[in-house]
Scaffold this motif. Structure first.
Motif, PDB file in Angstrom:
ATOM      1  N   ARG A 100       0.650  -1.194   0.187  1.00 51.63           N
ATOM      2  CA  ARG A 100       0.027   0.595  -0.087  1.00 51.63           C
ATOM      3  C   ARG A 100       1.407   1.169   0.058  1.00 51.63           C
ATOM      4  N   LEU A 101       0.218   1.940  -0.353  1.00 49.50           N
ATOM      5  CA  LEU A 101       1.082   3.508  -0.806  1.00 49.50           C
ATOM      6  C   LEU A 101      -0.334   4.485   0.219  1.00 49.50           C
ATOM      7  N   ASP A 102       0.039   6.130   1.179  1.00 48.65           N
ATOM      8  CA  ASP A 102      -0.979   6.678   1.397  1.00 48.65           C
ATOM      9  C   ASP A 102      -1.524   7.454   0.347  1.00 48.65           C
ATOM     10  N   TYR A 103      -2.548   7.900   0.227  1.00 55.05           N
ATOM     11  CA  TYR A 103      -3.341   8.455  -0.223  1.00 55.05           C
ATOM     12  C   TYR A 103      -2.411   9.873  -0.883  1.00 55.05           C
ATOM     13  N   ASN A 104      -1.456   9.594   0.049  1.00 56.03           N
ATOM     14  CA  ASN A 104      -0.615  11.406  -0.603  1.00 56.03           C
ATOM     15  C   ASN A 104       0.811  11.103  -0.983  1.00 56.03           C
ATOM     16  N   THR A 105       0.749   9.507  -0.554  1.00 60.51           N
ATOM     17  CA  THR A 105       2.411   9.473  -1.696  1.00 60.51           C
ATOM     18  C   THR A 105       2.283   8.784  -2.919  1.00 60.51           C
ATOM     19  N   THR A 106       3.498   9.310  -3.690  1.00 57.04           N
ATOM     20  CA  THR A 106       3.411   9.561  -4.909  1.00 57.04           C
ATOM     21  C   THR A 106       4.850   7.817  -5.142  1.00 57.04           C
ATOM     22  N   THR A 131      12.320   1.822  -0.848  1.00 60.23           N
ATOM     23  CA  THR A 131      13.032   3.278  -1.261  1.00 60.23           C
ATOM     24  C   THR A 131      12.512   4.401  -1.675  1.00 60.23           C
ATOM     25  N   TYR A 132      12.667   5.406  -0.610  1.00 57.65           N
ATOM     26  CA  TYR A 132      12.120   6.495  -0.687  1.00 57.65           C
ATOM     27  C   TYR A 132      12.219   7.730  -0.564  1.00 57.65           C
ATOM     28  N   VAL A 133      11.761   8.710  -1.072  1.00 56.02           N
ATOM     29  CA  VAL A 133      12.677  10.132  -1.163  1.00 56.02           C
ATOM     30  C   VAL A 133      11.599  10.854  -0.386  1.00 56.02           C
ATOM     31  N   ASN A 185       1.794   0.833   8.542  1.00 48.71           N
ATOM     32  CA  ASN A 185       0.573   1.724   8.439  1.00 48.71           C
ATOM     33  C   ASN A 185       1.777   3.605   8.443  1.00 48.71           C
ATOM     34  N   ARG A 186       1.728   4.635   7.404  1.00 50.31           N
ATOM     35  CA  ARG A 186       2.628   5.785   7.443  1.00 50.31           C
ATOM     36  C   ARG A 186       3.943   5.307   7.973  1.00 50.31           C
ATOM     37  N   GLN A 187       4.583   4.746   7.983  1.00 50.13           N
ATOM     38  CA  GLN A 187       5.608   4.461   8.706  1.00 50.13           C
ATOM     39  C   GLN A 187       7.213   5.387   8.238  1.00 50.13           C
ATOM     40  N   VAL A 188       7.093   5.941   7.235  1.00 46.93           N
ATOM     41  CA  VAL A 188       8.122   6.916   6.885  1.00 46.93           C
ATOM     42  C   VAL A 188       7.447   8.591   7.937  1.00 46.93           C
ATOM     43  N   ARG A 189       6.795   8.295   7.610  1.00 49.05           N
ATOM     44  CA  ARG A 189       5.863   9.505   8.480  1.00 49.05           C
ATOM     45  C   ARG A 189       6.455   9.421   9.434  1.00 49.05           C
ATOM     46  N   LYS A 190       5.984   8.238  10.244  1.00 43.95           N
ATOM     47  CA  LYS A 190       6.112   8.542  11.480  1.00 43.95           C
ATOM     48  C   LYS A 190       7.189   8.433  11.884  1.00 43.95           C
ATOM     49  N   GLU A 201       6.465  15.890   1.144  1.00 40.11           N
ATOM     50  CA  GLU A 201       6.269  14.860  -0.094  1.00 40.11           C
ATOM     51  C   GLU A 201       7.482  14.052   0.482  1.00 40.11           C
ATOM     52  N   LEU A 202       6.515  12.215  -0.212  1.00 37.41           N
ATOM     53  CA  LEU A 202       6.853  11.559  -0.195  1.00 37.41           C
ATOM     54  C   LEU A 202       6.444  11.043  -1.460  1.00 37.41           C
ATOM     55  N   GLU A 203       8.231  10.187  -2.081  1.00 38.68           N
ATOM     56  CA  GLU A 203       7.512   9.528  -3.403  1.00 38.68           C
ATOM     57  C   GLU A 203       8.290   7.907  -3.015  1.00 38.68           C
TER      58      GLU A 203
HETATM   59  N1  URA Z   1       5.547   5.245   4.660  1.00 39.02           N
HETATM   60  C1  URA Z   1       4.694   5.965   4.494  1.00 39.02           C
HETATM   61  O1  URA Z   1       4.464   6.971   5.235  1.00 39.02           O
HETATM   62  N2  URA Z   1       3.284   6.475   4.013  1.00 39.02           N
HETATM   63  C2  URA Z   1       4.033   5.053   2.929  1.00 39.02           C
HETATM   64  O2  URA Z   1       2.408   5.871   1.666  1.00 39.02           O
HETATM   65  C3  URA Z   1       4.979   4.436   2.249  1.00 39.02           C
HETATM   66  C4  URA Z   1       6.104   4.453   3.607  1.00 39.02           C
END
Ligand code: URA
Length: 234
Positions: A100-106, A131-133, A185-190, A201-203
């Motif tokens: 899954r990707l969040d609503y606002n993640t590209t 991998t995310y930027v 869930n929302r791991q990178v943001r958290k 911004e998250l891609e």
């Molecule tokens: N981590 C996030 O916070 N959002 C995503 O969509 C994927 C990973």
């Protein structure tokens, strides 16, 4: 072939979902409800799921989608928001998202009708580095980088070691490349919130060695044979 695998490989759902359907009594073999996930499907068996006859293995389709903002990673939405299914609606096979990707993640989202591969790629036991930027507010100090790399508490869960590097930085914001194995869930943001930065911004740019590359948002490409073999071999 085991019943759960047979249903997943017919491309109608993931193996996990197939287990649920079997346990709920929604699967019939030759007219009788079958609740054994390990039942060995034989040549000539009529497998019916939710009243629909399942035809063995269909053609497998694997695509990489560049998900734009404002799409939910789901096949349908009770709130009528745009779904990633709409991005592949010209493909006749029913493809479902891998993870899954969040609503606002590209960025990079794999979609396939190979339920077995989708199951394996998202199983917590062998999750692959993704991998995310991230564009984040403020400066990410060395101490914060070290914490992100080591693992941070994101509310009852301590993340496992991550690969993190700064791409560029100014007084107001920082671009960071971060690779994580888990998919909470929302791991990178958290994770950034835990160290004091806000993700603006998250891609997602890669899943293992499969890269987003140069693809416009909202577009998709079929995976190459090599990429498919790579993912199956993980
Ligand atoms: N981590 C996030 O916070 N959002 C995503 O969509 C994927 C990973």
């Amino acid at each position: 072939m085991r019943l759960n695998k047979y249903i997943a490989s017919a491309g109608i759902c993931s193996r996990r979902k197939a287990d649920e359907l079997i346990a709920a009594g929604n699967v019939k073999i030759n007219g009788a409800v079958m609740r054994e996930m390990g039942y060995d499907v034989e040549e000539g068996d009529r497998v019916v799921v939710n009243g629909r006859l399942i035809e063995g293995e269909g053609e497998k389709v694997y695509v990489a989608v560049n998900k734009p903002k404002g799409y939910i990673t789901s096949m349908d939405d009770d709130r009528d928001r745009a779904t990633v299914a709409e991005l592949v609606s010209d493909i006749p096979e029913r493809l479902f998202p891998v993870g899954r990707l969040d609503y606002n993640t590209t960025g990079l989202l794999l979609m396939t009708n190979d339920g077995d591969l989708a199951y394996r790629l998202t199983h917590p036991k062998h999750e692959v580095f993704k991998t995310y930027v991230a564009l984040v507010s403020g400066i990410v100090s060395d101490a914060r980088l070290a914490r992100l790399r080591k693992g941070v508490d994101i509310g009852g869960f301590v993340t496992s070691p991550a690969r993190v590097k700064i791409v560029r930085q100014n007084q107001r914001s920082t671009v960071v490349e971060i690779s994580i194995r888990e998919g909470k869930n929302r791991q990178v943001r958290k994770m950034f919130k835990a160290v004091g930065n806000t993700v603006l911004e998250l891609e997602r740019v890669a899943i293992g060695d499969v890269r987003l590359g140069h693809m416009q948002q909202g577009h998709y490409r079929k995976l190459t044979r090599r990429e498919i073999e790579y993912l199956k071999g993980l």
